[in-house]
Design a protein around this motif. Sequence first.
Motif, PDB file in Angstrom:
ATOM      1  N   GLU A   1      19.795  37.258 -31.164  1.00 15.09           N
ATOM      2  CA  GLU A   1      19.505  36.834 -29.780  1.00 15.09           C
ATOM      3  C   GLU A   1      18.030  36.478 -29.618  1.00 15.09           C
ATOM      4  OE1 GLU A   1      20.437  36.015 -25.838  1.00 15.09           O
ATOM      5  OE2 GLU A   1      21.840  36.616 -27.403  1.00 15.09           O
ATOM      6  N   ARG A   2      17.158  37.321 -30.185  1.00 12.94           N
ATOM      7  CA  ARG A   2      15.716  37.034 -30.118  1.00 12.94           C
ATOM      8  C   ARG A   2      15.385  35.717 -30.823  1.00 12.94           C
ATOM      9  NH1 ARG A   2      14.535  42.263 -30.625  1.00 12.94           N
ATOM     10  NH2 ARG A   2      14.675  42.147 -32.880  1.00 12.94           N
ATOM     11  N   ARG A   3      15.985  35.503 -31.978  1.00 11.80           N
ATOM     12  CA  ARG A   3      15.744  34.265 -32.726  1.00 11.80           C
ATOM     13  C   ARG A   3      16.240  33.058 -31.934  1.00 11.80           C
ATOM     14  NH1 ARG A   3      18.560  33.759 -38.240  1.00 11.80           N
ATOM     15  NH2 ARG A   3      18.869  31.543 -38.099  1.00 11.80           N
ATOM     16  N   ARG A   4      17.400  33.191 -31.292  1.00 10.71           N
ATOM     17  CA  ARG A   4      17.937  32.092 -30.482  1.00 10.71           C
ATOM     18  C   ARG A   4      16.996  31.777 -29.320  1.00 10.71           C
ATOM     19  NH1 ARG A   4      23.358  33.143 -29.970  1.00 10.71           N
ATOM     20  NH2 ARG A   4      22.922  34.876 -28.575  1.00 10.71           N
ATOM     21  N   MET A   5      16.471  32.814 -28.660  1.00 12.17           N
ATOM     22  CA  MET A   5      15.545  32.597 -27.543  1.00 12.17           C
ATOM     23  C   MET A   5      14.252  31.929 -28.015  1.00 12.17           C
ATOM     24  SD  MET A   5      16.837  33.458 -24.709  1.00 12.17           S
ATOM     25  CE  MET A   5      18.559  33.234 -25.052  1.00 12.17           C
ATOM     26  N   GLU A   6      13.769  32.337 -29.194  1.00  8.71           N
ATOM     27  CA  GLU A   6      12.558  31.697 -29.731  1.00  8.71           C
ATOM     28  C   GLU A   6      12.802  30.213 -30.007  1.00  8.71           C
ATOM     29  OE1 GLU A   6      11.658  34.085 -33.149  1.00  8.71           O
ATOM     30  OE2 GLU A   6      10.849  35.729 -31.937  1.00  8.71           O
ATOM     31  N   ARG A   7      13.983  29.878 -30.527  1.00  8.77           N
ATOM     32  CA  ARG A   7      14.306  28.460 -30.769  1.00  8.77           C
ATOM     33  C   ARG A   7      14.412  27.696 -29.450  1.00  8.77           C
ATOM     34  NH1 ARG A   7      18.831  28.380 -35.544  1.00  8.77           N
ATOM     35  NH2 ARG A   7      17.399  28.838 -37.256  1.00  8.77           N
ATOM     36  N   TRP A   8      15.026  28.296 -28.449  1.00 11.16           N
ATOM     37  CA  TRP A   8      15.110  27.630 -27.150  1.00 11.16           C
ATOM     38  C   TRP A   8      13.719  27.398 -26.576  1.00 11.16           C
ATOM     39  CZ3 TRP A   8      19.541  29.921 -23.680  1.00 11.16           C
ATOM     40  CH2 TRP A   8      20.770  29.575 -24.223  1.00 11.16           C
ATOM     41  N   ASP A   9      12.823  28.382 -26.705  1.00  9.67           N
ATOM     42  CA  ASP A   9      11.453  28.206 -26.220  1.00  9.67           C
ATOM     43  C   ASP A   9      10.769  27.053 -26.940  1.00  9.67           C
ATOM     44  OD1 ASP A   9      11.685  30.255 -24.425  1.00  9.67           O
ATOM     45  OD2 ASP A   9      10.690  31.750 -25.694  1.00  9.67           O
ATOM     46  N   ALA A  10      10.957  26.980 -28.276  1.00  9.37           N
ATOM     47  CA  ALA A  10      10.321  25.892 -29.037  1.00  9.37           C
ATOM     48  C   ALA A  10      10.892  24.536 -28.605  1.00  9.37           C
ATOM     49  CB  ALA A  10      10.538  26.110 -30.534  1.00  9.37           C
ATOM     50  N   GLU A  11      12.198  24.447 -28.409  1.00  8.63           N
ATOM     51  CA  GLU A  11      12.803  23.192 -27.971  1.00  8.63           C
ATOM     52  C   GLU A  11      12.362  22.836 -26.555  1.00  8.63           C
ATOM     53  OE1 GLU A  11      17.043  23.392 -28.448  1.00  8.63           O
ATOM     54  OE2 GLU A  11      16.876  23.856 -30.588  1.00  8.63           O
ATOM     55  N   TRP A  12      12.215  23.832 -25.701  1.00  8.96           N
ATOM     56  CA  TRP A  12      11.799  23.570 -24.325  1.00  8.96           C
ATOM     57  C   TRP A  12      10.360  23.049 -24.285  1.00  8.96           C
ATOM     58  CZ3 TRP A  12      14.131  22.560 -20.080  1.00  8.96           C
ATOM     59  CH2 TRP A  12      13.431  22.571 -18.877  1.00  8.96           C
ATOM     60  N   GLU A  13       9.520  23.556 -25.153  1.00 11.82           N
ATOM     61  CA  GLU A  13       8.144  23.062 -25.204  1.00 11.82           C
ATOM     62  C   GLU A  13       8.107  21.585 -25.569  1.00 11.82           C
ATOM     63  OE1 GLU A  13       5.476  25.382 -27.596  1.00 11.82           O
ATOM     64  OE2 GLU A  13       6.050  27.245 -26.606  1.00 11.82           O
ATOM     65  N   LEU A  14       9.048  21.151 -26.391  1.00  8.76           N
ATOM     66  CA  LEU A  14       9.098  19.730 -26.767  1.00  8.76           C
ATOM     67  C   LEU A  14       9.722  18.865 -25.674  1.00  8.76           C
ATOM     68  CD1 LEU A  14      10.286  19.971 -30.483  1.00  8.76           C
ATOM     69  CD2 LEU A  14       8.001  19.391 -29.661  1.00  8.76           C
ATOM     70  N   LEU A  15      10.823  19.359 -25.078  1.00 11.56           N
ATOM     71  CA  LEU A  15      11.575  18.535 -24.142  1.00 11.56           C
ATOM     72  C   LEU A  15      11.220  18.759 -22.679  1.00 11.56           C
ATOM     73  CD1 LEU A  15      15.086  18.826 -25.812  1.00 11.56           C
ATOM     74  CD2 LEU A  15      13.457  16.949 -25.999  1.00 11.56           C
ATOM     75  N   GLY A  16      10.666  19.923 -22.373  1.00 13.88           N
ATOM     76  CA  GLY A  16      10.365  20.254 -20.970  1.00 13.88           C
ATOM     77  C   GLY A  16       9.450  19.224 -20.302  1.00 13.88           C
ATOM     78  N   PRO A  17       8.343  18.811 -20.933  1.00 20.44           N
ATOM     79  CA  PRO A  17       7.466  17.840 -20.271  1.00 20.44           C
ATOM     80  C   PRO A  17       8.136  16.496 -19.999  1.00 20.44           C
ATOM     81  CG  PRO A  17       6.318  18.926 -22.058  1.00 20.44           C
ATOM     82  CD  PRO A  17       7.729  19.341 -22.132  1.00 20.44           C
ATOM     83  N   LEU A  18       9.171  16.148 -20.768  1.00 18.55           N
ATOM     84  CA  LEU A  18       9.833  14.878 -20.565  1.00 18.55           C
ATOM     85  C   LEU A  18      10.684  14.864 -19.298  1.00 18.55           C
ATOM     86  CD1 LEU A  18      10.990  14.167 -24.233  1.00 18.55           C
ATOM     87  CD2 LEU A  18       9.014  13.248 -23.041  1.00 18.55           C
ATOM     88  N   TRP A  19      11.081  16.013 -18.814  1.00 19.86           N
ATOM     89  CA  TRP A  19      11.940  16.088 -17.641  1.00 19.86           C
ATOM     90  C   TRP A  19      11.197  15.689 -16.366  1.00 19.86           C
ATOM     91  CZ3 TRP A  19      16.517  19.691 -16.902  1.00 19.86           C
ATOM     92  CH2 TRP A  19      17.312  19.713 -18.049  1.00 19.86           C
ATOM     93  N   GLY A  20       9.901  15.813 -16.348  1.00 17.63           N
ATOM     94  CA  GLY A  20       9.137  15.474 -15.168  1.00 17.63           C
ATOM     95  C   GLY A  20       8.959  13.970 -14.982  1.00 17.63           C
ATOM     96  N   ARG A  21       9.193  13.207 -16.003  1.00 13.91           N
ATOM     97  CA  ARG A  21       9.035  11.762 -15.924  1.00 13.91           C
ATOM     98  C   ARG A  21      10.240  11.117 -15.267  1.00 13.91           C
ATOM     99  NH1 ARG A  21       6.874  10.714 -21.980  1.00 13.91           N
ATOM    100  NH2 ARG A  21       5.071  12.019 -21.811  1.00 13.91           N
ATOM    101  N   THR A  22       9.984  10.079 -14.546  1.00 13.06           N
ATOM    102  CA  THR A  22      11.072   9.344 -13.907  1.00 13.06           C
ATOM    103  C   THR A  22      11.229   7.996 -14.606  1.00 13.06           C
ATOM    104  OG1 THR A  22       9.580   8.393 -12.311  1.00 13.06           O
ATOM    105  CG2 THR A  22      10.740  10.404 -11.671  1.00 13.06           C
ATOM    106  N   THR A  23      12.394   7.499 -14.560  1.00 17.82           N
ATOM    107  CA  THR A  23      12.620   6.167 -15.144  1.00 17.82           C
ATOM    108  C   THR A  23      12.561   5.147 -14.022  1.00 17.82           C
ATOM    109  OG1 THR A  23      15.000   6.428 -14.889  1.00 17.82           O
ATOM    110  CG2 THR A  23      14.074   7.035 -17.003  1.00 17.82           C
ATOM    111  N   GLY A  24      12.107   4.046 -14.329  1.00 13.58           N
ATOM    112  CA  GLY A  24      12.136   3.124 -13.222  1.00 13.58           C
ATOM    113  C   GLY A  24      11.281   2.019 -13.311  1.00 13.58           C
TER     114      GLY A  24
END
Length: 194
Positions: A171-194
């Motif tokens: 579970e800890r390893r899974r959470m660490e992977r989610w954190d690493a993926e979120w650091e990569l993808l999280g900033p992209l969510w704030g962008r809008t297309t248009g």
Amino acid sequence: MAFRGPRVWLWRWRRNPLKRGADVLEAWVVLGAWVLTVLAGVLAGLAVTWSVERELARERVEWRPVVARLTDQAPGTSDAPSQTPRGERVWAEVSWSIADGSAHKGQVRVPPGSTFGAPVTVWTDPEGRLVSKPATASQARLRAALIGGLIGVSVGAVPFVGGRVLRGRLERRRMERWDAEWELLGPLWGRTTG
């Protein structure tokens, strides 16, 4: 409080396109831990129960009552029951001989004020050593069941705790992977297309 939907049986084993390798591994860890917990606990409990019951049955067969005699007067007085608590006993030395004729001595508990030479029933093993009165068949079954149950639970706790620890690490390893993926993808969510 988080919303939980209806409970789905065997959800770890159902097909799901979002299921990852870590989820499959966790499912096998949980299954393995439960199987080992039940098997180890039951087998160890039964083995210990049978062993204890067999040993207590052997004691009932081998241990014998022998009449011993006090070698000295026991401490205390027998004529003052109001001064001593009911059923109180004192230590006194006794002697006895076994079937082969060898003499033995030992300390046993007797009523206060017992006189020199008074007969006392003691239990001995085949070598003539003092032992306690053996357990009856029903006492032996109860004692064996309690000891077997305690050992079974103790042995079963080992794979259960091991599975919980391994599952916590996964579970800890899974959470660490989610954190690493979120650091990569999280900033992209704030962008809008248009």
